[in-house]
Design an enzyme around this catalytic site. Sequence first.
Site, PDB file in Angstrom:
ATOM      1  N   SER A  83     136.800   0.630  55.603  1.00 58.44           N
ATOM      2  CA  SER A  83     135.575   0.039  55.048  1.00 58.44           C
ATOM      3  C   SER A  83     135.650  -1.474  55.219  1.00 58.44           C
ATOM      4  CB  SER A  83     135.462   0.363  53.556  1.00 58.44           C
ATOM      5  OG  SER A  83     134.406  -0.381  52.974  1.00 58.44           O
TER       6      SER A  83
ATOM      7  N   TYR B 256     139.093   0.261  45.166  1.00 55.76           N
ATOM      8  CA  TYR B 256     138.658   0.944  46.394  1.00 55.76           C
ATOM      9  C   TYR B 256     138.914   0.057  47.611  1.00 55.76           C
ATOM     10  CZ  TYR B 256     135.242   2.622  49.883  1.00 55.76           C
ATOM     11  OH  TYR B 256     134.627   3.041  51.037  1.00 55.76           O
TER      12      TYR B 256
HETATM   13  P1  NAP Z   1     130.228  11.065  50.796  1.00 58.40           P
HETATM   14  O1  NAP Z   1     128.854  11.200  51.309  1.00 58.40           O
HETATM   15  O2  NAP Z   1     130.439  10.855  49.323  1.00 58.40           O
HETATM   16  O3  NAP Z   1     131.077  12.336  51.259  1.00 58.40           O
HETATM   17  C1  NAP Z   1     132.384  12.468  50.823  1.00 58.40           C
HETATM   18  C2  NAP Z   1     133.033  13.657  51.480  1.00 58.40           C
HETATM   19  O4  NAP Z   1     134.403  13.673  51.078  1.00 58.40           O
HETATM   20  C3  NAP Z   1     132.418  14.973  51.065  1.00 58.40           C
HETATM   21  O5  NAP Z   1     132.440  15.833  52.177  1.00 58.40           O
HETATM   22  C4  NAP Z   1     133.379  15.487  49.993  1.00 58.40           C
HETATM   23  O6  NAP Z   1     133.493  16.912  49.942  1.00 58.40           O
HETATM   24  C5  NAP Z   1     134.687  14.941  50.523  1.00 58.40           C
HETATM   25  N1  NAP Z   1     135.712  14.830  49.500  1.00 58.40           N
HETATM   26  C6  NAP Z   1     135.649  14.208  48.301  1.00 58.40           C
HETATM   27  N2  NAP Z   1     136.810  14.367  47.660  1.00 58.40           N
HETATM   28  C7  NAP Z   1     137.611  15.094  48.466  1.00 58.40           C
HETATM   29  C8  NAP Z   1     138.921  15.601  48.357  1.00 58.40           C
HETATM   30  N3  NAP Z   1     139.674  15.386  47.259  1.00 58.40           N
HETATM   31  N4  NAP Z   1     139.410  16.343  49.377  1.00 58.40           N
HETATM   32  C9  NAP Z   1     138.656  16.590  50.476  1.00 58.40           C
HETATM   33  N5  NAP Z   1     137.425  16.136  50.636  1.00 58.40           N
HETATM   34  C10 NAP Z   1     136.910  15.395  49.640  1.00 58.40           C
HETATM   35  O7  NAP Z   1     131.018   9.863  51.505  1.00 58.40           O
HETATM   36  P2  NAP Z   1     130.684   8.983  52.822  1.00 58.40           P
HETATM   37  O8  NAP Z   1     129.846   7.839  52.390  1.00 58.40           O
HETATM   38  O9  NAP Z   1     130.248   9.857  53.935  1.00 58.40           O
HETATM   39  O10 NAP Z   1     132.124   8.371  53.087  1.00 58.40           O
HETATM   40  C11 NAP Z   1     132.992   8.852  54.084  1.00 58.40           C
HETATM   41  C12 NAP Z   1     134.073   7.804  54.296  1.00 58.40           C
HETATM   42  O11 NAP Z   1     133.454   6.571  54.688  1.00 58.40           O
HETATM   43  C13 NAP Z   1     134.886   7.493  53.042  1.00 58.40           C
HETATM   44  O12 NAP Z   1     136.232   7.297  53.388  1.00 58.40           O
HETATM   45  C14 NAP Z   1     134.284   6.182  52.554  1.00 58.40           C
HETATM   46  O13 NAP Z   1     135.189   5.429  51.805  1.00 58.40           O
HETATM   47  C15 NAP Z   1     133.931   5.535  53.874  1.00 58.40           C
HETATM   48  N6  NAP Z   1     132.907   4.498  53.755  1.00 58.40           N
HETATM   49  C16 NAP Z   1     131.643   4.793  53.331  1.00 58.40           C
HETATM   50  C17 NAP Z   1     130.704   3.780  53.209  1.00 58.40           C
HETATM   51  C18 NAP Z   1     129.301   4.026  52.742  1.00 58.40           C
HETATM   52  O14 NAP Z   1     128.583   3.038  52.457  1.00 58.40           O
HETATM   53  N7  NAP Z   1     128.853   5.270  52.651  1.00 58.40           N
HETATM   54  C19 NAP Z   1     131.064   2.453  53.522  1.00 58.40           C
HETATM   55  C20 NAP Z   1     132.356   2.189  53.938  1.00 58.40           C
HETATM   56  C21 NAP Z   1     133.261   3.216  54.058  1.00 58.40           C
HETATM   57  P3  NAP Z   1     132.690  17.816  48.839  1.00 58.40           P
HETATM   58  O15 NAP Z   1     131.232  17.585  49.148  1.00 58.40           O
HETATM   59  O16 NAP Z   1     133.133  19.207  49.097  1.00 58.40           O
HETATM   60  O17 NAP Z   1     133.084  17.302  47.499  1.00 58.40           O
END
Ligand code: NAP
Length: 247
Positions: free
Chosen positions: A142, A156
């Site tokens: 991130s 985080y």
């Molecule tokens: P998201 O929409 O909240 O999706 C999270 C995913 O992780 C879901 O598939 C969830 O599965 C899974 N998950 C949560 N806890 C878990 C666990 N203990 N074991 C296995 N899977 C788990 O998140 P996202 O925004 O797509 O983020 C994906 C990555 O990008 C993360 O590493 C995040 O830090 C990074 N990121 C995101 C952003 C942003 O603005 N969105 C920015 C920078 C970085 P379930 O649905 O089954 O719970």
Amino acid sequence: MNKVMIITGASRGIGAATAVAAANQGYRVCVNYHSDRISAEKVVHQITESGGSAIAIQADISDESAVVGLFKQSCEAMGPPTVLVNNAGILETGSISSINSARLQRVFALNVFGAFYCAREAVKLMSTDCGGVGGSIVNVSSVAAKMGSPDEYIDYAASKGAVDTMTIGLAKEVAGQGIRVNAVRPGVIHTDIHASGGEPDRVNRVSKSVPMKRGGEPEEIAAAILWLASDEAAYCTGSFIDVSGGR
Ligand code: NAP
């Protein structure tokens, strides 16, 4: 070559977009999820309907034995992975006064420990020293790692700083074993992570301070992940792509 991609946290958001894009590029995809089986199965269905190959596997990535089980199950179903995308991650919102042991445990157990467990299992299967054919690991970090995220979630941000350091070190450690390790640093992206972390409208609030004046789409992150995983990035290891609208 059998192209197999394991994506952690692929039931929605960036992971799901990466799964669909990877299948379009001919990967067989392991769609890992934690609790939302229905959404994971929808991703699998979307892929198989278009003629691709995918399976959904439940595993809590913060649980070491569950990660070992995930890789075992995925190998049995699709063969050894050629790409691991360390994507599963969580955040919790609140400044330093709200950070306690339980919150730190949750954030670091998944974002850092989980990424290490998965990387270790992938290296065992990919390493040319162990009879593998090599491969690629893409960590989803991130821009928070560089910004520190004051007043939001410095825990985080610190967890993503750890992921960045792991990317650099592991890239050097396994470069001679046919494995590349790189990372994508997303900015603020339209996914459910903000609602899960306690601020559903965060993308709109933060977008105003993004030089490009908008949040990103999961597909825009998926494109960078897939490029780093591909042979087009054959000379990239220990590299980072910021996909953040200039943030
Ligand atoms: P998201 O929409 O909240 O999706 C999270 C995913 O992780 C879901 O598939 C969830 O599965 C899974 N998950 C949560 N806890 C878990 C666990 N203990 N074991 C296995 N899977 C788990 O998140 P996202 O925004 O797509 O983020 C994906 C990555 O990008 C993360 O590493 C995040 O830090 C990074 N990121 C995101 C952003 C942003 O603005 N969105 C920015 C920078 C970085 P379930 O649905 O089954 O719970």
